[in-house]
Design a protein around this motif. Structure first.
Motif, PDB file in Angstrom:
ATOM      1  N   ASN A 134       0.893  -1.153  -0.157  1.00 26.02           N
ATOM      2  CA  ASN A 134      -0.133   0.178   0.028  1.00 26.02           C
ATOM      3  C   ASN A 134       0.739   1.173  -0.011  1.00 26.02           C
ATOM      4  OD1 ASN A 134      -2.364  -1.467   0.211  1.00 26.02           O
ATOM      5  ND2 ASN A 134      -1.970  -1.428   2.340  1.00 26.02           N
ATOM      6  N   ILE A 135       0.488   2.256  -0.728  1.00 24.03           N
ATOM      7  CA  ILE A 135       1.202   3.373  -0.690  1.00 24.03           C
ATOM      8  C   ILE A 135       0.243   4.524  -0.289  1.00 24.03           C
ATOM      9  CG2 ILE A 135       2.476   5.132  -2.357  1.00 24.03           C
ATOM     10  CD1 ILE A 135       2.791   2.622  -4.308  1.00 24.03           C
ATOM     11  N   SER A 136       0.812   5.431   0.284  1.00 24.67           N
ATOM     12  CA  SER A 136      -0.058   6.729   0.785  1.00 24.67           C
ATOM     13  C   SER A 136       0.867   8.199   0.535  1.00 24.67           C
ATOM     14  CB  SER A 136      -0.214   6.621   2.551  1.00 24.67           C
ATOM     15  OG  SER A 136      -0.707   7.610   2.930  1.00 24.67           O
ATOM     16  N   THR A 137      -0.044   9.060   0.104  1.00 27.75           N
ATOM     17  CA  THR A 137       0.668  10.292  -0.310  1.00 27.75           C
ATOM     18  C   THR A 137       0.195  11.538   0.647  1.00 27.75           C
ATOM     19  OG1 THR A 137      -1.002  11.066  -1.630  1.00 27.75           O
ATOM     20  CG2 THR A 137       0.577   9.425  -2.687  1.00 27.75           C
ATOM     21  N   GLY A 138      -0.862  11.056   1.298  1.00 22.24           N
ATOM     22  CA  GLY A 138      -1.546  12.116   2.481  1.00 22.24           C
ATOM     23  C   GLY A 138      -2.505  12.667   1.671  1.00 22.24           C
ATOM     24  N   VAL A 139      -2.545  12.191   0.457  1.00 25.13           N
ATOM     25  CA  VAL A 139      -3.904  12.559  -0.211  1.00 25.13           C
ATOM     26  C   VAL A 139      -4.788  11.503  -0.797  1.00 25.13           C
ATOM     27  CG1 VAL A 139      -5.185  13.800  -2.249  1.00 25.13           C
ATOM     28  CG2 VAL A 139      -2.872  14.751  -1.083  1.00 25.13           C
ATOM     29  N   VAL A 140      -4.426  10.443  -1.340  1.00 21.00           N
ATOM     30  CA  VAL A 140      -4.613   9.134  -1.783  1.00 21.00           C
ATOM     31  C   VAL A 140      -4.102   7.924  -0.917  1.00 21.00           C
ATOM     32  CG1 VAL A 140      -5.455  10.223  -3.736  1.00 21.00           C
ATOM     33  CG2 VAL A 140      -3.364   9.265  -3.824  1.00 21.00           C
ATOM     34  N   ASN A 141      -4.699   6.860  -0.926  1.00 25.95           N
ATOM     35  CA  ASN A 141      -4.004   5.789  -0.702  1.00 25.95           C
ATOM     36  C   ASN A 141      -4.213   4.528  -1.768  1.00 25.95           C
ATOM     37  OD1 ASN A 141      -3.308   6.406   2.039  1.00 25.95           O
ATOM     38  ND2 ASN A 141      -5.789   6.106   2.780  1.00 25.95           N
ATOM     39  N   ALA A 142      -3.230   4.184  -2.342  1.00 30.66           N
ATOM     40  CA  ALA A 142      -3.176   3.509  -3.223  1.00 30.66           C
ATOM     41  C   ALA A 142      -2.744   2.119  -2.909  1.00 30.66           C
ATOM     42  CB  ALA A 142      -2.472   3.918  -4.495  1.00 30.66           C
ATOM     43  N   THR A 143      -2.765   1.114  -4.075  1.00 33.61           N
ATOM     44  CA  THR A 143      -2.322  -0.349  -3.930  1.00 33.61           C
ATOM     45  C   THR A 143      -1.679  -0.874  -4.943  1.00 33.61           C
ATOM     46  OG1 THR A 143      -4.444  -0.881  -2.381  1.00 33.61           O
ATOM     47  CG2 THR A 143      -3.009  -2.684  -3.383  1.00 33.61           C
ATOM     48  N   VAL A 144      -0.621  -1.605  -4.956  1.00 39.49           N
ATOM     49  CA  VAL A 144       0.052  -1.891  -6.163  1.00 39.49           C
ATOM     50  C   VAL A 144      -0.508  -3.190  -6.425  1.00 39.49           C
ATOM     51  CG1 VAL A 144       2.278  -3.156  -6.640  1.00 39.49           C
ATOM     52  CG2 VAL A 144       2.317  -1.313  -5.183  1.00 39.49           C
ATOM     53  N   LEU A 145      -1.133  -3.539  -7.645  1.00 38.95           N
ATOM     54  CA  LEU A 145      -1.654  -4.569  -8.203  1.00 38.95           C
ATOM     55  C   LEU A 145      -0.810  -5.798  -8.691  1.00 38.95           C
ATOM     56  CD1 LEU A 145      -4.853  -2.507  -9.619  1.00 38.95           C
ATOM     57  CD2 LEU A 145      -4.831  -3.609  -7.537  1.00 38.95           C
ATOM     58  N   GLY A 146       0.033  -5.414  -9.280  1.00 38.03           N
ATOM     59  CA  GLY A 146       1.131  -6.353  -9.889  1.00 38.03           C
ATOM     60  C   GLY A 146       2.303  -5.958 -10.508  1.00 38.03           C
ATOM     61  N   VAL A 147       3.043  -6.611 -10.979  1.00 37.23           N
ATOM     62  CA  VAL A 147       4.131  -6.279 -11.807  1.00 37.23           C
ATOM     63  C   VAL A 147       3.950  -6.185 -13.328  1.00 37.23           C
ATOM     64  CG1 VAL A 147       6.554  -6.916 -12.324  1.00 37.23           C
ATOM     65  CG2 VAL A 147       5.447  -7.504 -10.180  1.00 37.23           C
ATOM     66  N   VAL A 148       4.291  -5.183 -13.856  1.00 37.45           N
ATOM     67  CA  VAL A 148       4.191  -4.783 -15.376  1.00 37.45           C
ATOM     68  C   VAL A 148       5.292  -5.166 -15.903  1.00 37.45           C
ATOM     69  CG1 VAL A 148       3.922  -3.181 -17.199  1.00 37.45           C
ATOM     70  CG2 VAL A 148       2.509  -2.881 -14.899  1.00 37.45           C
ATOM     71  N   TYR A 149       6.776  -4.781 -15.452  1.00 38.20           N
ATOM     72  CA  TYR A 149       7.889  -5.367 -15.962  1.00 38.20           C
ATOM     73  C   TYR A 149       8.918  -5.143 -14.771  1.00 38.20           C
ATOM     74  CZ  TYR A 149      12.211  -5.347 -18.871  1.00 38.20           C
ATOM     75  OH  TYR A 149      13.299  -5.657 -19.300  1.00 38.20           O
ATOM     76  N   SER A 150       9.997  -6.131 -14.910  1.00 36.07           N
ATOM     77  CA  SER A 150      11.083  -6.059 -13.892  1.00 36.07           C
ATOM     78  C   SER A 150      12.263  -6.728 -14.459  1.00 36.07           C
ATOM     79  CB  SER A 150      10.415  -6.926 -12.491  1.00 36.07           C
ATOM     80  OG  SER A 150      11.568  -6.772 -11.662  1.00 36.07           O
ATOM     81  N   ASP A 151      13.293  -6.162 -14.389  1.00 34.83           N
ATOM     82  CA  ASP A 151      14.642  -6.872 -14.400  1.00 34.83           C
ATOM     83  C   ASP A 151      15.788  -6.363 -13.457  1.00 34.83           C
ATOM     84  OD1 ASP A 151      15.176  -4.331 -15.473  1.00 34.83           O
ATOM     85  OD2 ASP A 151      15.485  -4.801 -17.562  1.00 34.83           O
ATOM     86  N   ASN A 152      16.873  -6.339 -13.685  1.00 34.77           N
ATOM     87  CA  ASN A 152      17.645  -5.662 -12.658  1.00 34.77           C
ATOM     88  C   ASN A 152      18.011  -4.381 -12.596  1.00 34.77           C
ATOM     89  OD1 ASN A 152      19.156  -5.614 -14.963  1.00 34.77           O
ATOM     90  ND2 ASN A 152      20.961  -6.679 -14.141  1.00 34.77           N
ATOM     91  N   LYS A 153      17.361  -3.558 -13.568  1.00 31.73           N
ATOM     92  CA  LYS A 153      17.385  -2.134 -13.630  1.00 31.73           C
ATOM     93  C   LYS A 153      16.144  -1.350 -13.645  1.00 31.73           C
ATOM     94  CE  LYS A 153      20.162  -0.600 -16.788  1.00 31.73           C
ATOM     95  NZ  LYS A 153      20.880  -0.394 -18.004  1.00 31.73           N
ATOM     96  N   LEU A 154      14.941  -2.106 -14.169  1.00 33.83           N
ATOM     97  CA  LEU A 154      13.989  -1.260 -14.338  1.00 33.83           C
ATOM     98  C   LEU A 154      12.759  -2.127 -13.859  1.00 33.83           C
ATOM     99  CD1 LEU A 154      12.036   0.929 -15.539  1.00 33.83           C
ATOM    100  CD2 LEU A 154      11.864  -0.311 -17.567  1.00 33.83           C
ATOM    101  N   GLY A 155      11.908  -1.270 -12.813  1.00 37.27           N
ATOM    102  CA  GLY A 155      10.638  -1.959 -12.299  1.00 37.27           C
ATOM    103  C   GLY A 155       9.576  -1.141 -12.547  1.00 37.27           C
TER     104      GLY A 155
END
Length: 281
Positions: free
Chosen positions: A179-200
């Motif tokens: 879960n991610i909070s910014t003080g304005v919204v609370n969001a949820t990470v739904l999944g991985v779109v792409y991931s390697d050793n340099k870019l997520g």
């Protein structure tokens, strides 16, 4: 006679050979070969906190420095792609991924439905600087694997900055959820779109709105000071001065009137004396 002797000689040789074979020790059995050690089972890799999306491209089908291609293949990030292009942040990210030898980048990617849930006209109400900050607020200047979100320290550093009063970004990883909070919204990470050793690139369900977009800059009203009261005092002094001047004018007017009366009386007396002198003469 010779044949009988040769026959006896060969019989003796055969007897000696069979006796030798009978008393020769049996060959020792070969030692069994060493049993090869059983290979240890490899430790299972840490389980990602977030699942991989079915439509996500894999590393064999995409190049890590082409973010546009990755997001287009995922099919649900057209608004984010447009913002990355119009703010020219896409070029900066691609260049950094090509030249970077370590570190990497993590993108928290809101899908099109997340942008559609914003207040109508919200994106159009932002100036160019705010649009750049909005996109930068979704980018972390380091690669974070899907199993390492719990290692981040809050507030998390973003490309937009790390000011906890203006740009707080707090990540809470618990179990299989992030879960991610910014003080304005609370969001949820739904999944991985792409991931390697340099870019997520991770799919989030809401646009991460920076807190400083909603801060009011109204300054508190200043307490009244002696300087603020000065005009009133000046006004009072002016009134007093006006009254004093009026009194002085009245006094002056009275003095002028008295002088005029005295002058008239002297003139009348003079004329009377002149008339009496004329009569006596």
């Amino acid at each position: 006679m010779k044949q009988a002797t040769l026959f006896s000689f060969f019989s003796l040789l055969l007897l000696l050979s069979s006796t030798t074979l009978a008393i020769s020790p049996a060959a020792a059995p070969k030692a069994p070969g060493k049993t090869p050690p059983t290979p240890k089972a490899a430790a299972p890799s840490p389980k990602p906190l977030v699942p991989t999306l079915p439509q996500s491209p894999d590393s064999s089908d995409s190049v890590p420095d082409d973010i546009t291609r990755i997001l287009k293949k995922a099919k649900t990030f057209s608004v984010l792609i447009r913002l990355l292009k119009t703010t020219e942040i896409m070029n900066n990210i691609n260049s950094q991924l090509i030249t970077a030898k370590s570190g990497g980048i993590t993108i928290l990617a809101p899908d099109d439905s997340a942008f559609s849930n914003l207040k109508a006209g919200f994106l159009n109400s932002l100036n160019e600087g705010q649009k750049i900050e909005l996109v930068q607020f979704h980018i972390l200047p380091e690669f974070v694997s899907s199993s390492n979100f719990d290692s981040l320290s809050n507030p998390v550093q973003t490309v937009a900055g790390k000011d906890p009063a203006r740009l707080p970004l707090n990540v809470n990883a618990l179990g299989n959820s992030v879960n991610i909070s910014t003080g304005v919204v609370n969001a949820t990470v739904l999944g991985v779109v792409y991931s390697d050793n340099k870019l997520g690139i991770y799919h989030v369900d809401k646009v991460l709105l920076p807190l400083d977009f909603f801060l009011t800059n109204k300054a508190p009203a200043l307490a009244p000071t002696a300087l603020a009261k000065a005009p009133k005092a000046a006004k009072d002094n002016s009134s007093e001065d006006d009254q004093e001047e009026a009194k002085q004018d009245q006094n002056k007017s009275g003095a002028v009137s008295l002088v005029s009366i005295r002058g008239t009386m002297l003139m009348s007396l003079g004329m009377a004396l002149v008339a009496l002198a004329t009569m006596w003469s």
